[in-house]
Design an enzyme around this catalytic site. Structure first.
Site, PDB file in Angstrom:
ATOM      1  N   ASN A  35     -62.791  12.393 -20.012  1.00  0.00           N
ATOM      2  CA  ASN A  35     -63.899  12.108 -18.955  1.00  0.00           C
ATOM      3  C   ASN A  35     -63.812  13.469 -18.243  1.00  0.00           C
ATOM      4  O   ASN A  35     -63.125  14.255 -17.932  1.00  0.00           O
ATOM      5  CB  ASN A  35     -62.975  11.267 -18.167  1.00  0.00           C
ATOM      6  CG  ASN A  35     -63.882  11.028 -16.673  1.00  0.00           C
ATOM      7  OD1 ASN A  35     -63.052  10.756 -15.733  1.00  0.00           O
ATOM      8  ND2 ASN A  35     -64.969  11.222 -16.531  1.00  0.00           N
ATOM      9  N   GLY A  36     -65.101  14.038 -18.019  1.00  0.00           N
ATOM     10  CA  GLY A  36     -65.453  15.181 -17.247  1.00  0.00           C
ATOM     11  C   GLY A  36     -66.573  15.772 -17.917  1.00  0.00           C
ATOM     12  O   GLY A  36     -67.461  15.401 -18.557  1.00  0.00           O
ATOM     13  N   CYS A  69     -67.413   8.706 -17.174  1.00  0.00           N
ATOM     14  CA  CYS A  69     -66.663   8.019 -18.043  1.00  0.00           C
ATOM     15  C   CYS A  69     -65.267   7.536 -17.806  1.00  0.00           C
ATOM     16  O   CYS A  69     -64.910   8.133 -16.799  1.00  0.00           O
ATOM     17  CB  CYS A  69     -66.813   8.636 -19.431  1.00  0.00           C
ATOM     18  SG  CYS A  69     -68.449   9.013 -20.031  1.00  0.00           S
ATOM     19  N   TYR A  85     -68.474   6.952  -4.261  1.00  0.00           N
ATOM     20  CA  TYR A  85     -69.265   5.992  -5.097  1.00  0.00           C
ATOM     21  C   TYR A  85     -68.607   5.722  -6.351  1.00  0.00           C
ATOM     22  O   TYR A  85     -68.536   4.655  -6.854  1.00  0.00           O
ATOM     23  CB  TYR A  85     -70.581   6.585  -5.329  1.00  0.00           C
ATOM     24  CG  TYR A  85     -71.537   5.717  -6.250  1.00  0.00           C
ATOM     25  CD1 TYR A  85     -72.138   4.651  -5.955  1.00  0.00           C
ATOM     26  CD2 TYR A  85     -71.527   6.291  -7.498  1.00  0.00           C
ATOM     27  CE1 TYR A  85     -72.720   4.267  -6.790  1.00  0.00           C
ATOM     28  CE2 TYR A  85     -72.512   5.573  -8.501  1.00  0.00           C
ATOM     29  CZ  TYR A  85     -73.174   4.666  -8.205  1.00  0.00           C
ATOM     30  OH  TYR A  85     -73.680   3.744  -9.145  1.00  0.00           O
ATOM     31  N   GLY A 102     -69.036   3.713 -16.856  1.00  0.00           N
ATOM     32  CA  GLY A 102     -70.101   4.138 -18.060  1.00  0.00           C
ATOM     33  C   GLY A 102     -70.415   2.875 -18.793  1.00  0.00           C
ATOM     34  O   GLY A 102     -69.373   2.058 -19.328  1.00  0.00           O
TER      35      GLY A 102
END
Length: 491
Positions: free
Chosen positions: A124-125, A23, A264, A49
């Site tokens: 985020n995580g 995210c 990526y 996201g």
């Protein structure tokens, strides 16, 4: 304190055989059009996201919340939406859930009213002890309104014995395990924090005196902001009218940034931990060409994620680079696949062979990774049907052997092709003439490390090595299989 909220939903399809970006978070403090700026920042972070997004703003009197399922460009483009998000400070989040169900109740930022005022948080995580913490909190009377691990943070703040919000926030985050880059918003502050290992990125920027926190530098570029610095692993920053204060509430440890961000997840034009992502990916391709040469006529990327590595492979091998596969950028995740026959054609909705380039040629396909292998199988078949004489595949990362528990949606280990097949068996499965992956040391060399330090690894590379850098409390006794079925990851 009052809260205004607007929420909408629509249906999204799951895409299947691919890694899901985690995210993105974005916050700004000290600008009148704060929500509009956050919207632009989230546009730049859309790759992190695509399921849902939300923004919380504050105008000095009340908080405003907009949470919607869908892409930023589909849900936050109407001026009426932005107009409802008033104030000079705001935080936002773009989401893909990694475990648990989809749904608006899991869309961030989350907001709560505490005794001392309102507070919103975006994350985020992935918190690897969230289930354990939630059970403890529920025994104390906590009631959870979502299935997201992020909501745990709000409850930990609520029950903290600290006297000030900052103290409560520190008390909460020091109980967390796993990976987290957080952005929070109170009536007087914007707070950013990064886990002690710095697994997920977070940067500080400046836009004409307004401070910004964002997952990647590309989100600063889109609004013309200046990159100030990376938030350091284990650092907490507090933004107020007086400026930025820095604290380090965690015990210092050796950082373990996620190396797959370079392969990526991050956008190619971002600078991550001092490294240009595009340059790193080209170097990954060059290392791959050195490690796994092959006689061929063309190097063809699997678009779009394979393009930089394929350019590097072509430069390193001297084999011409060609766009032998063309991607259709106008097929979204909402595409309806009504029949089995249409679903079988699904790969051609996004990719089509450039037959003129491929016919009669020995082709090297370059992709970033192989997950379950089904998409690779279809891509190879498509290239062969276009007339390729030989098809060789080169993968710009080591074999993905283990699941990620730090905010990336990966299948459980048993469903990862590399966890149950040898490279030769994988080559037979996807029907290529040869298959090779980048070595773990080759990946480290590509990001300017001489090799992997096996005693003290420089990065988190657990998806390749199974070497998890944190406790996995909620996963103890389980052989690397996702068990947090009740927790929808924040991203």
């Amino acid at each position: 304190m009052t809260l205004q909220t607007s929420e909408t939903t629509n249906t999204l399809e799951d895409e299947g055989d691919a890694f899901r970006d985690e995210c993105g978070v974005f916050g700004i403090y000290g600008r009148q059009d704060a929500a509009a700026v956050v919207t632009l920042g989230l546009h730049a972070l859309q790759h992190r996201g695509q399921e849902a997004a939300g923004i919380v703003s504050y105008d000095g009197k009340q908080f405003f919340v907009e949470r919607h399922i869908g892409l930023i460009g589909d849900t936050f483009t109407k001026q009426s939406v932005i107009d409802r998000l008033q104030g000079s400070r705001a935080i936002g989040h773009t989401r893909y859930s990694t475990t648990g169900g989809e749904g608006l109740r899991n869309v961030q930022p989350f907001f709560a009213e505490f005794a001392g005022g309102g507070f919103a948080v975006a994350h985020n995580g992935n918190i690897t002890n969230a289930m354990t913490l939630q059970k403890q909190l529920q025994k104390r009377g906590a009631i959870f309104s979502s299935t997201s691990d992020t909501e745990t943070i709000l409850h930990l703040i609520a029950v903290s014995s600290g006297t000030q919000l900052v103290d409560k926030f520190i008390d909460a985050i020091t109980q967390l395990e796993g990976a987290f880059s957080l952005v929070g918003l109170s009536e007087k502050k914007m707070i950013g924090a990064r886990d002690p290992l710095g697994i997920r990125p977070l940067v500080l920027g400046d836009l004409d005196g307004a401070y910004i926190l964002a997952s990647e530098t590309c989100a600063l570029d889109i609004i013309g902001a200046r990159f100030v610095r990376d938030i350091k692993p284990g650092e907490m920053v507090i933004v107020t009218d007086k400026g930025v204060e820095s604290r380090f509430p965690f015990e210092k440890t050796k950082p373990r940034f996620c190396i797959f961000e370079y392969v990526y997840f991050a956008r190619p034009d971002s600078i991550i931990e001092g490294r240009n992502v595009y340059e790193a990916r080209k170097k990954i391709g060059t290392e791959l060409a050195v490690e796994s040469p092959v006689e061929a006529d063309l190097v063809v990327p699997v678009p779009d994620s394979g393009v930089p590595a394929a350019i590097g492979f072509a430069q390193g091998s001297g084999i011409p680079f060609e766009l032998g596969i063309i991607r259709n950028h106008y097929v979204g995740r909402t595409f309806i696949q009504p029949t089995a026959a249409i679903r079988h054609m699904g790969v051609k909705l996004k990719h089509n062979a450039n037959k003129r380039m491929l016919e009669g040629k020995r082709v090297v396909l370059v992709d970033d990774s192989i997950v379950r292998g089904t998409t690779s199988q279809k891509i190879v078949q498509m290239v062969r049907e276009a007339g390729a004489r030989e098809v060789h595949m080169r993968i710009a990362s080591p074999p993905t052997m283990s699941s990620c528990f730090y905010g990336v949606d990966t299948p459980e280990k048993a469903k990862l092709l590399a966890s149950r097949m040898s490279i030769e068996e994988m080559a037979d499965f996807i029907r290529v003439d040869s298959l090779a992956f980048l070595s773990i040391d080759g990946l480290y060399r590509a990001v300017n490390e001489p090799s992997r330090n096996n005693e003290q690894p420089q990065f988190c590379d657990a998806c390749f090595t199974g070497d998890y850098p944190t406790q996995l409390t909620d996963h103890e006794g389980v052989d690397n299989v996702r068990t947090l079925s009740l927790l929808a990851n924040n991203g």
